[in-house]
Design a protein around this motif. Structure first.
Motif, PDB file in Angstrom:
ATOM      1  N   ALA A  89       0.846  -1.194   0.000  1.00  0.00           N
ATOM      2  CA  ALA A  89       0.000   0.000   0.000  1.00  0.00           C
ATOM      3  C   ALA A  89       0.881   1.243   0.000  1.00  0.00           C
ATOM      4  N   PRO A  90       0.448   2.287  -0.705  1.00  0.00           N
ATOM      5  CA  PRO A  90       1.247   3.518  -0.725  1.00  0.00           C
ATOM      6  C   PRO A  90       1.289   4.170   0.655  1.00  0.00           C
ATOM      7  N   ASP A  91       2.390   4.836   0.935  1.00  0.00           N
ATOM      8  CA  ASP A  91       2.546   5.555   2.189  1.00  0.00           C
ATOM      9  C   ASP A  91       2.441   7.047   1.874  1.00  0.00           C
ATOM     10  N   TYR A  92       1.395   7.679   2.346  1.00  0.00           N
ATOM     11  CA  TYR A  92       1.147   9.082   2.038  1.00  0.00           C
ATOM     12  C   TYR A  92       1.743  10.026   3.078  1.00  0.00           C
ATOM     13  N   ALA A  93       2.496   9.511   4.029  1.00  0.00           N
ATOM     14  CA  ALA A  93       3.027  10.329   5.122  1.00  0.00           C
ATOM     15  C   ALA A  93       3.927  11.452   4.627  1.00  0.00           C
ATOM     16  N   VAL A  94       4.736  11.184   3.612  1.00  0.00           N
ATOM     17  CA  VAL A  94       5.653  12.206   3.092  1.00  0.00           C
ATOM     18  C   VAL A  94       4.870  13.364   2.484  1.00  0.00           C
ATOM     19  N   GLU A  95       3.865  13.044   1.666  1.00  0.00           N
ATOM     20  CA  GLU A  95       3.052  14.081   1.039  1.00  0.00           C
ATOM     21  C   GLU A  95       2.289  14.889   2.087  1.00  0.00           C
ATOM     22  N   ILE A  96       1.720  14.185   3.067  1.00  0.00           N
ATOM     23  CA  ILE A  96       0.958  14.857   4.121  1.00  0.00           C
ATOM     24  C   ILE A  96       1.859  15.798   4.910  1.00  0.00           C
TER      25      ILE A  96
END
Length: 69
Positions: free
Chosen positions: A3-10
């Protein structure tokens, strides 16, 4: 496929929103938003995607059908 990890974008969007910047850099990419509203909409988008990914477990089920003749 993990699953993609959106933590960096957030994190990048949160930092930009806190500082008032409209230009966001993340993973070597750069985006300049037209206004703060657009930036916050994208932040909401990534937060929603992250919550769906964290709530939805991967499907590991196997189904079989047996017919008795």
């Amino acid at each position: 496929m993990p699953a993609p990890d959106y933590a960096v974008e957030i994190a990048a969007l949160e930092a930009a929103a806190a500082s008032g910047e409209l230009r966001v850099e993340s993973d070597g990419d750069s985006v300049t938003y037209r206004n703060t509203s657009d930036l916050l909409k994208m932040l909401d988008y990534f937060r929603t995607k992250a919550s769906v990914v964290s709530v939805t477990p991967p499907s590991l089920a196997t189904f079989a059908v047996f017919c008795g003749d």
